[in-house]
Design a protein around this motif. Structure first.
Motif, PDB file in Angstrom:
ATOM      1  N   PRO A  66      50.962 -58.195 -25.230  1.00 47.56           N
ATOM      2  CA  PRO A  66      52.211 -57.432 -25.082  1.00 47.56           C
ATOM      3  C   PRO A  66      53.439 -58.292 -25.387  1.00 47.56           C
ATOM      4  CG  PRO A  66      51.293 -57.966 -22.934  1.00 47.56           C
ATOM      5  CD  PRO A  66      50.305 -58.463 -23.951  1.00 47.56           C
ATOM      6  N   GLU A  67      53.254 -59.628 -25.420  1.00 49.14           N
ATOM      7  CA  GLU A  67      54.407 -60.490 -25.696  1.00 49.14           C
ATOM      8  C   GLU A  67      54.390 -61.034 -27.119  1.00 49.14           C
ATOM      9  OE1 GLU A  67      54.616 -63.227 -22.435  1.00 49.14           O
ATOM     10  OE2 GLU A  67      54.668 -61.542 -21.038  1.00 49.14           O
ATOM     11  N   LEU A 102      47.442 -59.472 -18.420  1.00 51.56           N
ATOM     12  CA  LEU A 102      47.386 -58.029 -18.707  1.00 51.56           C
ATOM     13  C   LEU A 102      46.992 -57.253 -17.449  1.00 51.56           C
ATOM     14  CD1 LEU A 102      45.668 -57.785 -22.224  1.00 51.56           C
ATOM     15  CD2 LEU A 102      47.992 -57.059 -21.643  1.00 51.56           C
ATOM     16  N   ASN A 105      50.003 -57.674 -14.687  1.00 47.35           N
ATOM     17  CA  ASN A 105      51.409 -57.295 -14.941  1.00 47.35           C
ATOM     18  C   ASN A 105      51.605 -56.030 -15.767  1.00 47.35           C
ATOM     19  OD1 ASN A 105      51.923 -59.711 -13.658  1.00 47.35           O
ATOM     20  ND2 ASN A 105      51.979 -60.866 -15.577  1.00 47.35           N
ATOM     21  N   TYR A 106      50.531 -55.506 -16.336  1.00 48.03           N
ATOM     22  CA  TYR A 106      50.710 -54.355 -17.222  1.00 48.03           C
ATOM     23  C   TYR A 106      49.795 -53.221 -16.759  1.00 48.03           C
ATOM     24  CZ  TYR A 106      53.235 -57.662 -20.106  1.00 48.03           C
ATOM     25  OH  TYR A 106      54.151 -58.580 -20.538  1.00 48.03           O
ATOM     26  N   ASN A 108      49.171 -50.225 -17.522  1.00 55.50           N
ATOM     27  CA  ASN A 108      48.424 -49.386 -18.474  1.00 55.50           C
ATOM     28  C   ASN A 108      47.570 -50.184 -19.445  1.00 55.50           C
ATOM     29  OD1 ASN A 108      48.961 -46.779 -17.706  1.00 55.50           O
ATOM     30  ND2 ASN A 108      50.994 -46.822 -18.681  1.00 55.50           N
ATOM     31  N   SER A 109      47.297 -51.443 -19.123  1.00 56.95           N
ATOM     32  CA  SER A 109      46.660 -52.292 -20.134  1.00 56.95           C
ATOM     33  C   SER A 109      45.212 -51.905 -20.419  1.00 56.95           C
ATOM     34  CB  SER A 109      46.753 -53.768 -19.740  1.00 56.95           C
ATOM     35  OG  SER A 109      46.229 -53.958 -18.460  1.00 56.95           O
ATOM     36  N   TYR A 112      45.238 -50.329 -23.907  1.00 57.23           N
ATOM     37  CA  TYR A 112      45.867 -51.010 -25.047  1.00 57.23           C
ATOM     38  C   TYR A 112      45.016 -50.969 -26.314  1.00 57.23           C
ATOM     39  CZ  TYR A 112      49.832 -52.930 -22.440  1.00 57.23           C
ATOM     40  OH  TYR A 112      50.981 -53.081 -21.725  1.00 57.23           O
TER      41      TYR A 112
END
Ligand SMILES: Nc1ncnc2c1ncn2[C@@H]1O[C@H](COP(=O)(O)OP(=O)(O)OP(=O)(O)O)[C@@H](O)[C@H]1O
Ligand SMILES: [Mg+2]
Length: 262
Positions: A66-67, A102, A105-106, A108-109, A112
């Motif tokens: 994501p980064e 992931l 912190n995310y 909905n990962s 992905y």
């Protein structure tokens, strides 16, 4: 429209990569345009079929990160292999470092991989196989949220590989209840069969009793040292390495059976 199959077993070394690579190659010889997605940071299927001189510009790492500061397009992450109709979306070891950030912190990962690849691959390939790592963690979740069906290889020489099957079926249930209700279980593949060993027959009988004969491919894959030998020759499958071998023939037969389900 193509179909996406996840290849998973919680246990390591049962033949997930061997199955993914050689079933894909066998289907590519039957004129099916086939893509392998290497969903394992061990990158074994990448090493198996990516030509040794290929330079990886974009891969699963860039699609899942994501980064990522240099966004890549999926079509730039897919590479040709030695076989005309077989393609690979490779992985690299750095992807293992994405798993904890992931997951933490995310929220909905789990989706992905589906978001990054599904639309493009089902529109451009007949079959897409996701080679999973020997876990039930974030990457395997991502594969099950992206897939249409699941196949589970097991090792006839190891009663433990049956335990890994139950883990995948339980995870499938939770993914179906959540956001992928159409996900279906296709079959178990029995790998590394040595007919001379009675212990192997006992494991096979146990698998059939627990999961039902209908849930097991009729074709199995024999134990053959050629599957190990081909790992030392980067970019090759059993079909380029030993096309007349029993191992290659068993994957041809398996591909024929596989196609009867679609
Ligand atoms: N039918 C077979 N006969 C002999 N050796 C085999 C066979 N299938 C797989 N192997 C060998 O067993 C080892 C494990 O196989 P493979 O890498 O396909 O398993 P895996 O489930 O993908 O492992 P991991 O869980 O680490 O991803 C490899 O060295 C492979 O060459
Ligand atoms: Mg593997």
């Amino acid at each position: 429209m193509g179909l996406i199959g996840a290849v998973s077993n919680y246990k390591g070394g049962v033949g997930k990569t061997t199955f993914t690579v050689n079933l894909s190659a066998a289907l590519s010889y039957k004129n099916k345009k086939t893509l392998i997605i290497d969903n394992d940071p061990q990158a074994d299927s990448t090493r198996a079929v990516l030509p040794p001189d290929a330079r990886i510009e974009g891969c699963l790492y860039h699609l899942l990160n994501p980064e990522e500061t240099r966004p890549v397009e999926i079509k730039d992450c897919i590479y040709r292999t030695i076989h005309k109709n077989l393609f690979i979306l490779p992985n690299i070891s750095e992807t293992s470092g994405l798993e904890i950030p992931l997951a933490q912190n995310y929220p909905n990962s789990n989706l992905y991989l589906r978001k990054a690849v599904r639309e493009y691959v089902v529109n451009n390939y007949d079959f897409i196989f996701i080679d999973c790592p020997p876990t039930l963690s974030l990457f395997v979740n991502n594969a099950l949220y992206a897939a249409d069906f699941v196949m589970i290889p097991m090792d006839a020489g190891s009663g433990n590989s049956l335990e890994g099957i139950k883990g995948v079926l339980d995870l499938m249930d939770s993914v179906k209840k959540d956001k992928n209700p159409d996900l279906r279980f296709l079959k178990i593949l029995i790998n590394k069969v040595d007919k001379r060993k009675s212990a192997h027959q006992a494991v096979i009988d146990d698998a059939i009793e627990r999961f039902g004969a209908n849930n097991v491919f009729k074709n199995s894959i024999p134990t053959s040292s050629l599957f190990e030998s081909v790992e030392f020759v980067k970019g090759q499958t059993i079909f380029s390495f030993a096309q007349k071998s029993k191992g290659a023939q068993s994957f041809r037969n398996l591909a024929t059976e596989f196609l009867t389900f679609f």
